[in-house]
Scaffold this active site. Sequence first.
Site, PDB file in Angstrom:
ATOM      1  N   CYS A 106       0.913  -1.180   0.296  1.00 50.19           N
ATOM      2  CA  CYS A 106       0.024   0.205   0.038  1.00 50.19           C
ATOM      3  C   CYS A 106       0.742   1.219  -0.085  1.00 50.19           C
ATOM      4  O   CYS A 106       1.926   1.549   0.909  1.00 50.19           O
ATOM      5  CB  CYS A 106      -0.887  -0.172   1.228  1.00 50.19           C
ATOM      6  SG  CYS A 106      -1.720   1.385   1.533  1.00 50.19           S
ATOM      7  N   CYS A 113      -2.483  14.751   3.469  1.00 53.05           N
ATOM      8  CA  CYS A 113      -3.697  14.674   2.583  1.00 53.05           C
ATOM      9  C   CYS A 113      -4.629  16.139   2.595  1.00 53.05           C
ATOM     10  O   CYS A 113      -4.605  16.698   3.926  1.00 53.05           O
ATOM     11  CB  CYS A 113      -4.568  13.751   2.790  1.00 53.05           C
ATOM     12  SG  CYS A 113      -5.948  13.221   1.565  1.00 53.05           S
ATOM     13  N   CYS A 117     -11.459  14.212   5.760  1.00 58.52           N
ATOM     14  CA  CYS A 117     -12.368  13.066   6.106  1.00 58.52           C
ATOM     15  C   CYS A 117     -12.320  13.029   7.822  1.00 58.52           C
ATOM     16  O   CYS A 117     -11.141  12.810   8.296  1.00 58.52           O
ATOM     17  CB  CYS A 117     -12.214  11.919   5.535  1.00 58.52           C
ATOM     18  SG  CYS A 117     -12.145  11.974   3.615  1.00 58.52           S
ATOM     19  N   CYS A 120     -10.335   9.949   9.564  1.00 66.27           N
ATOM     20  CA  CYS A 120      -9.207   9.625   9.059  1.00 66.27           C
ATOM     21  C   CYS A 120      -7.976  10.362   9.757  1.00 66.27           C
ATOM     22  O   CYS A 120      -7.934  11.602   9.547  1.00 66.27           O
ATOM     23  CB  CYS A 120      -8.893   9.738   7.449  1.00 66.27           C
ATOM     24  SG  CYS A 120      -7.361   9.251   6.686  1.00 66.27           S
ATOM     25  N   GLY A 166      -2.729  10.387   1.355  1.00 64.27           N
ATOM     26  CA  GLY A 166      -3.054  11.235   0.162  1.00 64.27           C
ATOM     27  C   GLY A 166      -4.305  11.061  -0.620  1.00 64.27           C
ATOM     28  O   GLY A 166      -4.963   9.789  -0.594  1.00 64.27           O
ATOM     29  N   GLU A 167      -4.774  11.700  -1.467  1.00 60.28           N
ATOM     30  CA  GLU A 167      -5.819  11.477  -2.527  1.00 60.28           C
ATOM     31  C   GLU A 167      -5.069  11.134  -3.921  1.00 60.28           C
ATOM     32  O   GLU A 167      -4.797  12.191  -4.549  1.00 60.28           O
ATOM     33  CB  GLU A 167      -6.804  12.747  -2.638  1.00 60.28           C
ATOM     34  CG  GLU A 167      -7.838  12.718  -3.740  1.00 60.28           C
ATOM     35  CD  GLU A 167      -8.645  11.349  -3.819  1.00 60.28           C
ATOM     36  OE1 GLU A 167      -8.805  10.703  -2.910  1.00 60.28           O
ATOM     37  OE2 GLU A 167      -8.484  10.732  -4.810  1.00 60.28           O
ATOM     38  N   SER A 198      -7.646   3.944  -5.043  1.00 56.35           N
ATOM     39  CA  SER A 198      -9.009   4.377  -4.095  1.00 56.35           C
ATOM     40  C   SER A 198      -9.089   5.884  -4.126  1.00 56.35           C
ATOM     41  O   SER A 198      -8.013   6.481  -3.739  1.00 56.35           O
ATOM     42  CB  SER A 198      -8.796   3.706  -2.745  1.00 56.35           C
ATOM     43  OG  SER A 198      -9.743   4.291  -1.990  1.00 56.35           O
ATOM     44  N   SER A 221     -14.278   5.470  -2.092  1.00 59.45           N
ATOM     45  CA  SER A 221     -14.789   5.372  -0.546  1.00 59.45           C
ATOM     46  C   SER A 221     -16.025   6.317  -0.425  1.00 59.45           C
ATOM     47  O   SER A 221     -16.036   7.446  -0.838  1.00 59.45           O
ATOM     48  CB  SER A 221     -13.591   6.216   0.240  1.00 59.45           C
ATOM     49  OG  SER A 221     -12.602   5.703  -0.030  1.00 59.45           O
ATOM     50  N   LEU A 222     -16.920   5.282   0.201  1.00 60.94           N
ATOM     51  CA  LEU A 222     -18.239   6.027   0.209  1.00 60.94           C
ATOM     52  C   LEU A 222     -18.578   6.735   1.712  1.00 60.94           C
ATOM     53  O   LEU A 222     -18.931   7.637   1.988  1.00 60.94           O
ATOM     54  CB  LEU A 222     -19.378   4.994  -0.096  1.00 60.94           C
ATOM     55  CG  LEU A 222     -20.588   5.624  -0.812  1.00 60.94           C
ATOM     56  CD1 LEU A 222     -20.196   6.394  -1.874  1.00 60.94           C
ATOM     57  CD2 LEU A 222     -21.314   4.158  -1.476  1.00 60.94           C
ATOM     58  N   ASN A 301     -10.720   1.763  11.853  1.00 58.69           N
ATOM     59  CA  ASN A 301      -9.509   1.763  12.844  1.00 58.69           C
ATOM     60  C   ASN A 301      -9.025   2.873  13.690  1.00 58.69           C
ATOM     61  O   ASN A 301      -9.123   4.028  13.118  1.00 58.69           O
ATOM     62  CB  ASN A 301      -8.348   1.674  11.836  1.00 58.69           C
ATOM     63  CG  ASN A 301      -8.323   0.402  10.879  1.00 58.69           C
ATOM     64  OD1 ASN A 301      -8.457  -0.669  11.408  1.00 58.69           O
ATOM     65  ND2 ASN A 301      -8.249   0.658   9.598  1.00 58.69           N
TER      66      ASN A 301
HETATM   67  N1  SAH Z   1      -8.003   9.278  -0.207  1.00 60.03           N
HETATM   68  C1  SAH Z   1      -8.155   7.833  -0.738  1.00 60.03           C
HETATM   69  C2  SAH Z   1      -7.251   6.902  -0.379  1.00 60.03           C
HETATM   70  C3  SAH Z   1      -6.987   6.619   0.878  1.00 60.03           C
HETATM   71  S1  SAH Z   1      -7.757   6.007   2.214  1.00 60.03           S
HETATM   72  C4  SAH Z   1      -9.654   7.619  -0.417  1.00 60.03           C
HETATM   73  O1  SAH Z   1     -10.302   8.262   0.191  1.00 60.03           O
HETATM   74  O2  SAH Z   1     -10.159   6.481  -0.927  1.00 60.03           O
HETATM   75  C5  SAH Z   1      -8.249   4.265   1.995  1.00 60.03           C
HETATM   76  C6  SAH Z   1      -9.400   3.829   2.547  1.00 60.03           C
HETATM   77  O3  SAH Z   1      -9.528   3.939   4.084  1.00 60.03           O
HETATM   78  C7  SAH Z   1     -10.717   4.830   2.528  1.00 60.03           C
HETATM   79  O4  SAH Z   1     -11.844   4.004   1.819  1.00 60.03           O
HETATM   80  C8  SAH Z   1     -10.795   5.475   3.641  1.00 60.03           C
HETATM   81  O5  SAH Z   1     -12.195   5.624   3.691  1.00 60.03           O
HETATM   82  C9  SAH Z   1     -10.515   4.280   4.598  1.00 60.03           C
HETATM   83  N2  SAH Z   1     -10.369   5.001   5.722  1.00 60.03           N
HETATM   84  C10 SAH Z   1      -9.874   6.216   6.280  1.00 60.03           C
HETATM   85  N3  SAH Z   1      -9.601   6.186   7.490  1.00 60.03           N
HETATM   86  C11 SAH Z   1     -10.038   5.227   7.958  1.00 60.03           C
HETATM   87  C12 SAH Z   1     -10.163   4.737   9.356  1.00 60.03           C
HETATM   88  N4  SAH Z   1      -9.689   5.455  10.409  1.00 60.03           N
HETATM   89  N5  SAH Z   1     -10.560   3.425   9.619  1.00 60.03           N
HETATM   90  C13 SAH Z   1     -10.881   2.888   8.476  1.00 60.03           C
HETATM   91  N6  SAH Z   1     -10.898   3.050   7.341  1.00 60.03           N
HETATM   92  C14 SAH Z   1     -10.406   4.168   7.138  1.00 60.03           C
END
Ligand code: SAH
Length: 364
Positions: A106, A113, A117, A120, A166-167, A198, A221-222, A301
């Site tokens: 990964c 980022c 969100c 995160c 990051g995105e 993602s 990511s929804l 997480n």
């Molecule tokens: N920015 C991108 C890629 C990184 S995050 C994105 O948003 O898709 C990768 C995945 O981890 C995303 O699906 C995100 O929603 C999820 N994620 C972020 N924080 C999290 C957390 N604390 N616990 C579980 N999943 C998490």
Amino acid sequence: MNQVTHLVGLTQAELTALVEELGEPAYRGRQIFAALHARRLRSFDEMTDLPKEFRARLSESSSASTLTVEARYISEDGTRRYLMKTHDNLPVETVFIPEERRDTICFSSQSGCPLQCSFCLTAKLGLLRTLTAGEMVEQIIIALNDAYGVGAKTPHGTNLVAMGAGEPFLAFEPLMKALKVMSDLKGLHIVPNRVTVSTAGIVPRIRELATVEDRPHLAISLAAPTDELRNELMPINRKWPLNELLAACKEFERSLKPSERFTFEYVMLDGVNDREEHARQLANLLNRHGLRVKVNLIPHNPADPLPYHPSPPERVESFKRILESKGINAFVRRPRGRDIYAACGQLAARRPANPQGSALHQLA
Ligand code: SAH
């Protein structure tokens, strides 16, 4: 950026052009490409098949590596997290996830980022900068060398996921370039079909990816089935709300082969987005848009100071059953590397005490 060219981010053709400009024959470019990507060497000094004088000249204007590994953390479950820094001192994190069939790496597309969100940890860093193609490829080289040995074959190939910090769709250009460099048969030979990107939902780039021929798999990511809740959890939703996002997803789906699927990720936050009502709303939303997708349910997480807890396993199971009863394929993801801040959404350059840092001399 400094003026030094990071050779790891160049295609074989670009590298050949570069050595020719230096007055060297084209085969030297192929030689350097193989040294960087097939033998996975990280300094010119080790490329002893190149004349010493040429190596000295190369290092005046270019570099074979720019990332430095500062720490390596190893989880109880075997997951490894590498905390590195760029030439301009910014954190970069990469995670190696050993799996039964094929290991996964990964990698990060940005340092920090810009998306906020709420669930995160990476969001707390803000955007430090977008990584270059070379910095993305180099993360893979470092993880492969550590996991298997410098230049050693990967037993079953490797899957890559652009799901680190990051995105990725705000790093679209360097990301696509990195994928191109990594797909070369004479180098890492990791083809786009082995890669999943993602995104939090950068709509124009989803539409753009639909037009790319050799492209990676897509995950979206929804995190919420309604705009009201998604605005709160993922502020990017205010720019591209669910209807626009899912319309772009439909367009992407039309570009897939009949057997291909893309994925939605849904982080499960205790008491926030995990009620039965949410599951029904999610199924209805996906069915209304006629999407033949699968949904990965990711228990949250946790990490201080995030104000959430993972949904209890029984709730995740009942959420999954509701989706399935409405014809949606759903899978529960097992968290990996939670104990070392390596799991989804936990990459924020944390430095827990961990004895494995002492093995660094093998890595740097
Ligand atoms: N920015 C991108 C890629 C990184 S995050 C994105 O948003 O898709 C990768 C995945 O981890 C995303 O699906 C995100 O929603 C999820 N994620 C972020 N924080 C999290 C957390 N604390 N616990 C579980 N999943 C998490």
